[in-house]
Write a protein that holds these residues in place. Structure first.
Motif, mmCIF file in Angstrom:
data_model
loop_
_atom_site.group_PDB
_atom_site.id
_atom_site.type_symbol
_atom_site.label_atom_id
_atom_site.label_comp_id
_atom_site.label_asym_id
_atom_site.label_seq_id
_atom_site.Cartn_x
_atom_site.Cartn_y
_atom_site.Cartn_z
ATOM 1 N N LEU A 154 0.829 -1.205 0.000
ATOM 2 C CA LEU A 154 0.000 0.000 0.000
ATOM 3 C C LEU A 154 0.867 1.260 0.000
ATOM 4 O O LEU A 154 0.625 2.201 -0.771
ATOM 5 N N LEU A 155 1.888 1.292 0.849
ATOM 6 C CA LEU A 155 2.766 2.459 0.908
ATOM 7 C C LEU A 155 3.511 2.667 -0.406
ATOM 8 O O LEU A 155 3.721 3.806 -0.839
ATOM 9 N N THR A 156 3.900 1.575 -1.055
ATOM 10 C CA THR A 156 4.572 1.682 -2.350
ATOM 11 C C THR A 156 3.630 2.281 -3.394
ATOM 12 O O THR A 156 4.037 3.133 -4.197
ATOM 13 N N SER A 157 2.376 1.857 -3.379
ATOM 14 C CA SER A 157 1.398 2.401 -4.323
ATOM 15 C C SER A 157 1.152 3.885 -4.053
ATOM 16 O O SER A 157 1.012 4.684 -4.992
ATOM 17 N N ILE A 158 1.087 4.258 -2.781
ATOM 18 C CA ILE A 158 0.894 5.664 -2.438
ATOM 19 C C ILE A 158 2.078 6.500 -2.922
ATOM 20 O O ILE A 158 1.902 7.593 -3.471
ATOM 21 N N ALA A 159 3.290 5.969 -2.744
ATOM 22 C CA ALA A 159 4.474 6.692 -3.213
ATOM 23 C C ALA A 159 4.422 6.909 -4.724
ATOM 24 O O ALA A 159 4.791 7.981 -5.228
ATOM 25 N N ASP A 160 3.974 5.893 -5.471
ATOM 26 C CA ASP A 160 3.857 6.037 -6.935
ATOM 27 C C ASP A 160 2.839 7.122 -7.290
ATOM 28 O O ASP A 160 3.054 7.920 -8.212
ATOM 29 N N ARG A 161 1.721 7.177 -6.559
ATOM 30 C CA ARG A 161 0.718 8.220 -6.820
ATOM 31 C C ARG A 161 1.282 9.604 -6.507
ATOM 32 O O ARG A 161 1.028 10.572 -7.226
ATOM 33 N N PHE A 162 2.051 9.693 -5.440
ATOM 34 C CA PHE A 162 2.644 10.981 -5.079
ATOM 35 C C PHE A 162 3.640 11.445 -6.141
ATOM 36 O O PHE A 162 3.747 12.640 -6.420
ATOM 37 N N ARG A 163 4.395 10.515 -6.714
ATOM 38 C CA ARG A 163 5.339 10.895 -7.771
ATOM 39 C C ARG A 163 4.607 11.500 -8.964
ATOM 40 O O ARG A 163 5.098 12.453 -9.589
ATOM 41 N N ARG A 164 3.437 10.935 -9.276
ATOM 42 C CA ARG A 164 2.682 11.451 -10.423
ATOM 43 C C ARG A 164 2.090 12.826 -10.140
ATOM 44 O O ARG A 164 1.910 13.635 -11.049
ATOM 45 N N ILE A 165 1.779 13.097 -8.883
ATOM 46 C CA ILE A 165 1.216 14.390 -8.507
ATOM 47 C C ILE A 165 2.290 15.475 -8.489
ATOM 48 O O ILE A 165 2.049 16.616 -8.874
ATOM 49 N N ALA A 166 3.477 15.110 -8.028
ATOM 50 C CA ALA A 166 4.530 16.098 -7.811
ATOM 51 C C ALA A 166 4.948 16.760 -9.123
ATOM 52 O O ALA A 166 4.967 16.139 -10.191
ATOM 53 N N GLY A 167 5.299 18.046 -9.040
ATOM 54 C CA GLY A 167 5.786 18.778 -10.194
ATOM 55 C C GLY A 167 7.228 18.421 -10.505
ATOM 56 O O GLY A 167 7.894 17.708 -9.742
#
Length: 554
Positions: A154-167
């Motif tokens: 779950l934490l790995t998936s959240i990190a991937d989502r955060f990478r896509r959000i980040a500028g």
């Protein structure tokens, strides 16, 4: 599946271990060099070269020459390979030191010098930096329900989502287990910060397909934007952390923008220092909330409640700082002081009002206090030093706080009860083992949680629960006290259900000791309390409440 960190450690071992690539290269170079030297000695293969160089010949010189030529060559090749392996290993070690092994995001080390450099660059370019502190709600529950492997996924998936959000210039940092930090050099105003915070919350709240289930969690986000003046990394991060705690108070899925008033709020980073200062300066006080008989409406006892006289924020309720006291362990010295103060106050009221029965005082005891081997000895010393009547001291424990080690808690409470104090169970019905506690701990008083009291007369479920709790307590000879009574309707319903005592703002808010002394002086001696008349079809036992009011049963 091999853990990422273990795999990287294995690669380093392959490079530098006794069977590593560099070691194999050296073995091959030495073997080939020895074979060529032997061949030169046996076959005179180097003689033409030596003759051309100076007319020298001889098998010995041929072998020596071959070794002299091959040895530097082999050493050079070995050193070059060794350098490449060392550079690769150093890069891997540096990555491990500065990145989280699970998500491969930068870890909290980035929030030191690298973040300071980011702030300095932004200052030179007259830009402001936004910091968003993200706290995930529900990860601990996922770990408990599905196991840590699913939690890690779950934490790995959240990190991937955060990478896509980040500028493109943003940096996402994994700060702790379920906490992340966004560093955004281009986040120049509150509007853009709010938009990013909303994106983060939406990304976290979108369901995750893990282990065949749809898993949902939430997030709270605190936002801080650097000011025009120079800012240090730790200051900006502390501001974002304070804003995040404000968002948590608002509930899951919330965000909050930092303002300077939040700097006075307790956060994990500031709690211990500020609480220790409060202890040293004597800023904690005890207030007392009256406990009233539902039949005579007379004062029969009080509950001791802790308040913090914060020089900045004024009088603060325990709900604001009690979790921090528990987490830091400072609840133990504070709790010891509370016991001493309660015993001293009990004796003072008894001496000041000898014409009336002594007032009963209910005091909350934390699980950490009970875990101290010296708890009973400290209670005994407090009673003896103050000359307080132990019959008028009631120790109240929360059932959830006893779940960690029930046997040890029971042994401590049993020894405490030998001293003559009474025992109460707080917030009955909100935990997991209420019935077993009633049977095991020989309770004198049972507190009905305010969440049930608020619904009495309005919710059939809450009314039924309260009715059965009171009936069960009376069958076991336990006095009942309803907490959080705020209206006359609630008081009348509780009285109709044969509840013994009540406390809440309908009767009085918590008062300083001087006000309780005034109430005692005004009320004078009390009349006898008699239980309500029994109906012919009622076989309920008549409960004596000697601990809380002298009575004579009819």
């Amino acid at each position: 599946m091999v853990d990422r960190e273990q795999e990287q450690a294995r690669q380093l071992a392959d490079a530098f271990g006794p069977h590593g690539r560099a070691g194999r290269d050296l073995a091959w170079i030495v073997s080939v060099g020895v074979l060529l030297a032997c061949a030169a000695v046996l076959t005179d293969a180097a003689d033409p070269v030596l003759e051309w160089a100076g007319g020298l010949s001889g098998r010995g010189l041929s072998g020596i020459t071959a070794i002299l030529i091959l040895t530097p060559l082999g050493a050079t090749l070995y050193a070059a390979r060794r350098y490449r392996d060392a550079a690769r290993a150093a890069a891997q070690l540096d990555h491990l030191a500065t990145h989280d092994p699970l998500t491969d995001l930068p870890n909290r080390r980035f929030l030191g010098q690298p973040f300071d450099e980011m702030l300095a660059l932004a200052r030179r370019q007259h830009r402001r930096v936004g910091v968003l502190f993200v706290d995930l709600e529900g990860v601990k529950k996922i770990n408990e329900m599905y196991g840590h492997e699913v939690g890690d996924e779950l934490l790995t998936s959240i990190a991937d989502r955060f990478r896509r959000i980040a500028g493109p210039e943003d940096v996402v940092v994994r700060y702790a287990g379920d906490e992340f930090v966004f560093l955004c050099p281009d986040l120049t105003n509150a509007s853009s910060a709010e938009r990013l915070a909303t994106k983060i919350i939406q990304a976290v709240e979108a369901p995750f397909a893990l282990d065949g289930d749809q898993i949902r969690i939430a997030a709270c986000v605190g936002v801080a934007i650097t000011e025009d003046r120079p800012s240090r990394a730790d200051e900006v991060l502390s501001d974002a952390d304070a804003a995040m705690h404000q968002a948590r108070r608002q509930g899951p899925g919330s965000y909050a923008l930092f303002d300077r008033s939040m700097r006075e709020q307790l956060t994990p980073a500031t709690a211990e220092r500020r609480l220790r200062t409060a202890i040293d300066n004597g800023e904690f006080r005890l207030y007392y909330q009256p406990i009233v008989s539902l039949w005579t409406k007379r004062l029969v006892g009080v509950e001791a409640l802790l308040r913090w006289h914060d020089p900045v924020r004024g009088v603060t309720g325990a709900e604001e700082f009690m979790p921090a006291l528990e987490e830091t362990g400072l609840i133990v010295p504070v709790g010891n002081w509370i016991l001493e103060e309660v015993c001293r106050q009990s004796r003072a009221w008894q001496d000041a009002h000898p014409d009336r029965p002594a007032l009963n005082i209910k005091v909350n005891i934390s699980a950490r206090q009970l875990a101290q081997a010296t708890f009973v000895a400290h209670l005994r010393e407090s009673l003896e030093a103050s000359r307080a009547d132990p019959d008028r001291i009631c120790l109240e424990v929360n059932e959830n706080g006893l779940l960690h080690d029930v046997d040890a808690a029971w042994a401590t409470l049993r020894d405490a009860k030998v001293l003559g104090v009474s025992l109460a169970l707080d917030d009955f019905g909100t935990g997991y083992s209420s019935l077993s506690f009633l049977r095991r701990f020989s309770l004198d008083l049972l507190s009905i949680d305010r969440s049930f009291v608020h619904g009495i007369g309005k919710s059939r479920e809450d009314t039924t629960i309260v009715e059965h709790v009171i009936g069960m307590a009376k069958a076991l000879g336990i006095v009942t006290v309803a907490k959080g009574v705020e209206t006359e309707e609630q008081m009348l319903h509780l009285r109709s259900l044969n509840c013994d005592l009540a406390q809440g703002w309908y009767f009085s808010e918590p008062q300083p000791p001087a006000m309780i002394s005034q109430l005692l002086a005004d009320t004078g001696s009390r009349q006898e309390w008699r239980p309500p008349p029994r109906t012919e079809d009622s076989d309920a036992a008549v409960v004596r409440v000697d601990r809380f009011e002298p009575i004579q049963a009819s």
